[in-house]
Design a protein around this motif. Structure first.
Motif, mmCIF file in Angstrom:
data_model
loop_
_atom_site.group_PDB
_atom_site.id
_atom_site.type_symbol
_atom_site.label_atom_id
_atom_site.label_comp_id
_atom_site.label_asym_id
_atom_site.label_seq_id
_atom_site.Cartn_x
_atom_site.Cartn_y
_atom_site.Cartn_z
ATOM 1 N N PRO A 19 19.308 -5.917 22.775
ATOM 2 C CA PRO A 19 20.470 -5.425 22.012
ATOM 3 C C PRO A 19 21.803 -5.516 23.142
ATOM 4 C CG PRO A 19 18.769 -3.877 21.806
ATOM 5 C CD PRO A 19 18.332 -4.894 22.904
ATOM 6 N N GLN A 22 26.145 -1.114 20.817
ATOM 7 C CA GLN A 22 25.231 -0.012 20.254
ATOM 8 C C GLN A 22 26.341 0.552 19.338
ATOM 9 O OE1 GLN A 22 24.818 1.874 23.945
ATOM 10 N NE2 GLN A 22 22.762 1.296 24.278
ATOM 11 N N LYS A 47 21.412 -8.835 18.694
ATOM 12 C CA LYS A 47 20.802 -7.437 18.179
ATOM 13 C C LYS A 47 21.852 -6.327 18.542
ATOM 14 C CE LYS A 47 15.833 -8.083 19.350
ATOM 15 N NZ LYS A 47 14.904 -7.683 19.931
ATOM 16 N N SER A 49 21.958 -1.986 18.616
ATOM 17 C CA SER A 49 20.967 -0.897 18.231
ATOM 18 C C SER A 49 21.890 0.252 17.864
ATOM 19 C CB SER A 49 20.330 -0.232 19.843
ATOM 20 O OG SER A 49 21.377 -0.112 20.731
ATOM 21 N N SER A 79 15.501 1.211 14.784
ATOM 22 C CA SER A 79 17.131 1.380 14.971
ATOM 23 C C SER A 79 17.728 0.064 15.416
ATOM 24 C CB SER A 79 17.348 2.665 15.785
ATOM 25 O OG SER A 79 16.772 2.390 17.054
ATOM 26 N N THR A 80 17.121 -0.857 15.222
ATOM 27 C CA THR A 80 17.592 -2.025 15.846
ATOM 28 C C THR A 80 18.056 -3.195 14.538
ATOM 29 O OG1 THR A 80 16.391 -1.937 17.905
ATOM 30 C CG2 THR A 80 17.156 -4.128 17.376
#
Length: 97
Positions: A19, A22, A47, A49, A79-80
């Motif tokens: 990831p 965020q 990705k 997160s 949670s990705t």
């Protein structure tokens, strides 16, 4: 719109990708969407997160980022979020038809 075959292919490609963005308690903002657009142009597949301190719905968060960046949601797992957008200048991923 991605087909099931294309999504499977992209999930396989994203398996070893870490990831790079965020989403925290601040949620989705224009800066995050801009960073996602830039990352998608450079890598095509990213990705994101979602941190535990974010209370927003994961599906809504993914949809907001994807629509803002003009990307396709490949998968939301845990949670990705995995997003794909074909690069204009750095095209590397060839999708199966």
């Amino acid at each position: 719109m991605l087909s099931g075959k294309q999504k499977r292919f992209l999930r396989k490609q994203a398996h070893n990708v870490k990831p790079i963005l965020q989403v925290g308690k601040g949620g989705v903002n224009s800066n995050l969407i801009k960073q996602a657009e830039d990352a998608l142009e450079a890598r095509e597949l990213i990705k994101i997160s979602i941190l535990q301190n974010n209370s927003d719905d994961k599906n809504a968060t993914a949809e907001e980022i994807a629509s803002g960046a003009g990307a396709e949601i490949v998968q939301i797992i845990g949670s990705t979020i995995i997003l794909y957008k074909e690069s204009k200048e750095n095209k590397e991923i060839v999708l199966p038809s």
